[in-house]
Design a protein around this motif. Sequence first.
Motif, PDB file in Angstrom:
ATOM      1  N   ARG A  92     -43.493 -13.179 -30.184  1.00  0.00           N
ATOM      2  CA  ARG A  92     -44.860 -12.814 -29.825  1.00  0.00           C
ATOM      3  C   ARG A  92     -45.375 -13.736 -28.726  1.00  0.00           C
ATOM      4  NH1 ARG A  92     -50.155 -12.548 -33.894  1.00  0.00           N
ATOM      5  NH2 ARG A  92     -51.377 -11.126 -32.618  1.00  0.00           N
ATOM      6  N   TRP A  93     -44.889 -14.979 -28.722  1.00  0.00           N
ATOM      7  CA  TRP A  93     -45.371 -15.955 -27.742  1.00  0.00           C
ATOM      8  C   TRP A  93     -45.083 -15.509 -26.311  1.00  0.00           C
ATOM      9  CZ3 TRP A  93     -41.857 -18.079 -24.410  1.00  0.00           C
ATOM     10  CH2 TRP A  93     -40.516 -18.082 -24.790  1.00  0.00           C
ATOM     11  N   VAL A  94     -43.999 -14.734 -26.101  1.00  0.00           N
ATOM     12  CA  VAL A  94     -43.681 -14.282 -24.735  1.00  0.00           C
ATOM     13  C   VAL A  94     -44.823 -13.392 -24.248  1.00  0.00           C
ATOM     14  CG1 VAL A  94     -42.076 -12.944 -23.305  1.00  0.00           C
ATOM     15  CG2 VAL A  94     -41.211 -14.342 -25.212  1.00  0.00           C
ATOM     16  N   PHE A  95     -45.198 -12.441 -25.104  1.00  0.00           N
ATOM     17  CA  PHE A  95     -46.283 -11.524 -24.770  1.00  0.00           C
ATOM     18  C   PHE A  95     -47.600 -12.295 -24.614  1.00  0.00           C
ATOM     19  CE2 PHE A  95     -49.740  -8.868 -26.511  1.00  0.00           C
ATOM     20  CZ  PHE A  95     -49.739  -7.864 -25.559  1.00  0.00           C
ATOM     21  N   VAL A  96     -47.834 -13.230 -25.544  1.00  0.00           N
ATOM     22  CA  VAL A  96     -49.094 -13.971 -25.521  1.00  0.00           C
ATOM     23  C   VAL A  96     -49.180 -14.839 -24.258  1.00  0.00           C
ATOM     24  CG1 VAL A  96     -50.411 -15.788 -26.693  1.00  0.00           C
ATOM     25  CG2 VAL A  96     -49.420 -13.934 -28.020  1.00  0.00           C
ATOM     26  N   CYS A  97     -48.085 -15.556 -23.942  1.00  0.00           N
ATOM     27  CA  CYS A  97     -48.137 -16.481 -22.798  1.00  0.00           C
ATOM     28  C   CYS A  97     -48.216 -15.740 -21.465  1.00  0.00           C
ATOM     29  CB  CYS A  97     -46.914 -17.397 -22.791  1.00  0.00           C
ATOM     30  SG  CYS A  97     -46.952 -18.572 -24.132  1.00  0.00           S
ATOM     31  N   PHE A  98     -47.444 -14.664 -21.332  1.00  0.00           N
ATOM     32  CA  PHE A  98     -47.371 -14.022 -20.015  1.00  0.00           C
ATOM     33  C   PHE A  98     -48.378 -12.904 -19.818  1.00  0.00           C
ATOM     34  CE2 PHE A  98     -43.248 -16.070 -20.512  1.00  0.00           C
ATOM     35  CZ  PHE A  98     -43.263 -16.841 -19.359  1.00  0.00           C
ATOM     36  N   PHE A  99     -48.962 -12.417 -20.897  1.00  0.00           N
ATOM     37  CA  PHE A  99     -49.906 -11.316 -20.736  1.00  0.00           C
ATOM     38  C   PHE A  99     -51.292 -11.665 -21.294  1.00  0.00           C
ATOM     39  CE2 PHE A  99     -51.764  -7.276 -22.265  1.00  0.00           C
ATOM     40  CZ  PHE A  99     -51.950  -6.678 -21.028  1.00  0.00           C
ATOM     41  N   LEU A 100     -51.329 -12.077 -22.569  1.00  0.00           N
ATOM     42  CA  LEU A 100     -52.641 -12.279 -23.202  1.00  0.00           C
ATOM     43  C   LEU A 100     -53.414 -13.465 -22.647  1.00  0.00           C
ATOM     44  CD1 LEU A 100     -52.802 -11.622 -27.021  1.00  0.00           C
ATOM     45  CD2 LEU A 100     -53.583 -10.267 -25.116  1.00  0.00           C
TER      46      LEU A 100
ATOM     47  N   VAL B  96     -55.348 -21.713 -22.691  1.00  0.00           N
ATOM     48  CA  VAL B  96     -55.395 -21.568 -24.145  1.00  0.00           C
ATOM     49  C   VAL B  96     -56.825 -21.769 -24.642  1.00  0.00           C
ATOM     50  CG1 VAL B  96     -54.712 -22.848 -26.236  1.00  0.00           C
ATOM     51  CG2 VAL B  96     -52.987 -22.203 -24.549  1.00  0.00           C
ATOM     52  N   PRO B  97     -57.304 -21.078 -25.657  1.00  0.00           N
ATOM     53  CA  PRO B  97     -56.568 -20.176 -26.526  1.00  0.00           C
ATOM     54  C   PRO B  97     -56.649 -18.734 -26.029  1.00  0.00           C
ATOM     55  CG  PRO B  97     -58.772 -20.472 -27.397  1.00  0.00           C
ATOM     56  CD  PRO B  97     -58.686 -21.304 -26.131  1.00  0.00           C
ATOM     57  N   PRO B  98     -55.712 -17.892 -26.482  1.00  0.00           N
ATOM     58  CA  PRO B  98     -55.899 -16.468 -26.228  1.00  0.00           C
ATOM     59  C   PRO B  98     -57.119 -16.006 -27.018  1.00  0.00           C
ATOM     60  CG  PRO B  98     -54.093 -16.831 -27.772  1.00  0.00           C
ATOM     61  CD  PRO B  98     -54.551 -18.190 -27.321  1.00  0.00           C
ATOM     62  N   LYS B  99     -57.809 -15.003 -26.534  1.00  0.00           N
ATOM     63  CA  LYS B  99     -59.004 -14.558 -27.260  1.00  0.00           C
ATOM     64  C   LYS B  99     -58.603 -13.895 -28.577  1.00  0.00           C
ATOM     65  CE  LYS B  99     -62.904 -13.557 -25.076  1.00  0.00           C
ATOM     66  NZ  LYS B  99     -63.439 -14.903 -24.866  1.00  0.00           N
TER      67      LYS B  99
END
Length: 521
Positions: free
Chosen positions: A37-45, A365-368
């Motif tokens: 999930r971190w890939v999606f979170v770091c590069f998109f979210l 950081v942080p993602p919303k």
Amino acid sequence: MKRRAAREEPRAAPAASPETPLPDATSWTAYVLIHYRWVFVCFFLLPLSFVYDILYYVRSRIIFYFNSAPLQHKKRVAEVQRQVHQWNAEGRTVPMCTARPGWQNISYRRGKYKKTLFNVKVDMMDILNVDTAAKTVRVEPLVTMGQLSATLNPMGWTLPIVPELDDLTVGGLVMGTGIETSSHQHGLFQHICKSFELVLADGSVVTCSKESNADLFYAVPWSYGTLGFLTAVEIDIVPCLPYVKLEYTPVTTLDEACAVFRAKSESPDHQFVETLMYSLDAGVVMTGTMVATFEADKLNAIGKWHKPWFFKHVEGFLAAKKCSVEYIPLRDYYHRHSRSIFWELQDIIPFGNHALFRYLLGWLVPPKVSLLKLTQSNAIKELYDNHHLIQDMLVPISTLKESLECFQDNVAIYPLWLCPFKLPRAPGMLQTKASDELFVDIGAYGVPQVLDFHPIETTRRIEAFVRSVGGFQMLYADSYMTETEFESMFDHKLYHQMRSKYNSADAFPSVYGKVSRAARD
Ligand SMILES: Cc1cc2nc3c(=O)[nH]c(=O)nc-3n(C[C@H](O)[C@H](O)[C@H](O)COP(=O)(O)OP(=O)(O)OC[C@H]3O[C@@H](n4cnc5c(N)ncnc54)[C@H](O)[C@@H]3O)c2cc1C
Ligand SMILES: NC(=O)C1=CN([C@@H]2O[C@H](COP(=O)(O)OP(=O)(O)OC[C@H]3O[C@@H](n4cnc5c(N)ncnc54)[C@H](OP(=O)(O)O)[C@@H]3O)[C@@H](O)[C@H]2O)C=CC1
Ligand SMILES: CC(C)=CCC[C@@H](C)[C@H]1CC[C@H]2C3=C(CC[C@]12C)[C@@]1(C)CC[C@H](O)C[C@@H]1CC3
């Protein structure tokens, strides 16, 4: 209860320990979605959250520049009234709720009712007036804690209670509840509110306070939008100083933890009191007071993007085994758990507290929370439902030791958040046995470390314990109580009177209907 072996650091996605099965344990896609999930979170979210914040900030600045908010307010209230009149004209067929989509709010529970009920738009997000002479600020319901601390603190003022996460809204905190480390002196968020402006089920506008329509004023907190639509709130403000002098006291037995925490909570000397427990018998008690100046070698701007996550920083004082003092800029203190979403972000970005990550991407950081909710896959939802607990329980401070043992036996989640608060006697949902006894919020967020965790049975056991000690459950997460159990925890007398007085029983769902997992699903 059987426990897991101690965790290894750094951790992977929640429930990634070897004993815990993945949801269905089959799907390759689910595996990738959960563990990466971190890939999606770091590069998109993270970039998306950043853009969202910028757009919101620019909008706020423009509105402030033109000072148009107070003028717009009446029009916006009229628009809420128009929608409620329309609902009446259409025959009051299904109950109403706000149109704010479930993914946008901080609450963990999912508001499935939004899909079937009549949605009323309450798009009101401006600070209307800061009155330093009257010591009040008047705001619309979607104003956030981040927005308020950014506005008030540079003026030398603050709310007496600033609930931690930036995106918490005044509307949600009034209709639900709000708590922070100053609550042992000021109470819950409802106790710093002077008046509420509401649009009722018949479309009329009413303002209530301790002086006028007092019954409605006391019934609104914890009513979760089931008595009317909130359109403005007048809140107390107090002068503030730019730094918090924070003292860290490590405790190494359960008895010591309870005694030190209680003594510091009851003492009038500390403006802020909080404890992080790292196991049943080890934690760090923190006490703080606002100050005008600092000792240069002890200044720590913990809010800076490259600083270690606060709960990790605090853990360091436990290892050091001695009391220490630091000076923290006020706003950094208020939002100290925001960057790591308490300790939830370690499950999403396992290397998020690594120095390299902090220096390179820490500023994103942080993602919303809202975007995390919006984009979580079914596999993630299932994972959090079945292998994760997010609950805050409010118990009398005299029962702290047995309460901590109950959490240890049932979930053994650490860190555990302890925040004291006073509960003044007043009409409404929260009725207590002893008058003016301090309460404690015990916040458990994370992966249970017991082997026999079951989301419903375990939560029900904790809920039963909390009822038995005269405590309360915070209702932003799922409640598994039956309606009878729910009504024995929360006093519904005034609430039912107001539902009938203002003809709102068919206009809004009941609180139980909104917060109970069983009633909603
Ligand atoms: C007197 C006055 C009246 C105003 N009236 C209005 C009004 O009527 N309507 C209106 O919309 N705006 C008004 N404003 C503008 C108001 O300042 C902005 O709404 C506000 O600055 C935007 O807040 P922010 O948190 O997004 O901005 P910033 O302070 O730039 O913060 C950006 C983001 O970073 C976070 N952040 C900042 N510092 C920290 C920290 N230390 N730790 C963790 N997170 C942090 C914030 O919470 C926020 O999410 C007024 C301002 C003043 C001074
Ligand atoms: N430190 C703290 O105190 C923390 C508190 N929380 C909890 O989070 C929640 C707040 O989250 P947030 O995202 O701000 O709020 P939400 O959007 O989740 O709203 C919470 C409830 O308040 C109702 N509500 C909100 N605005 C209005 C309005 N204008 N008129 C009528 N009803 C309204 C909502 O009704 P509807 O269902 O119709 O939308 C909903 O039932 C609270 O329950 C709070 O206790 C969470 C983390 C930390
Ligand atoms: C301080 C008090 C009283 C409460 C703090 C509660 C928060 C830690 C939780 C409230 C809503 C929670 C959500 C998540 C993490 C913990 C909270 C912020 C998630 C971001 C976890 C990841 C999921 O995919 C989405 C969750 C949304 C709600």
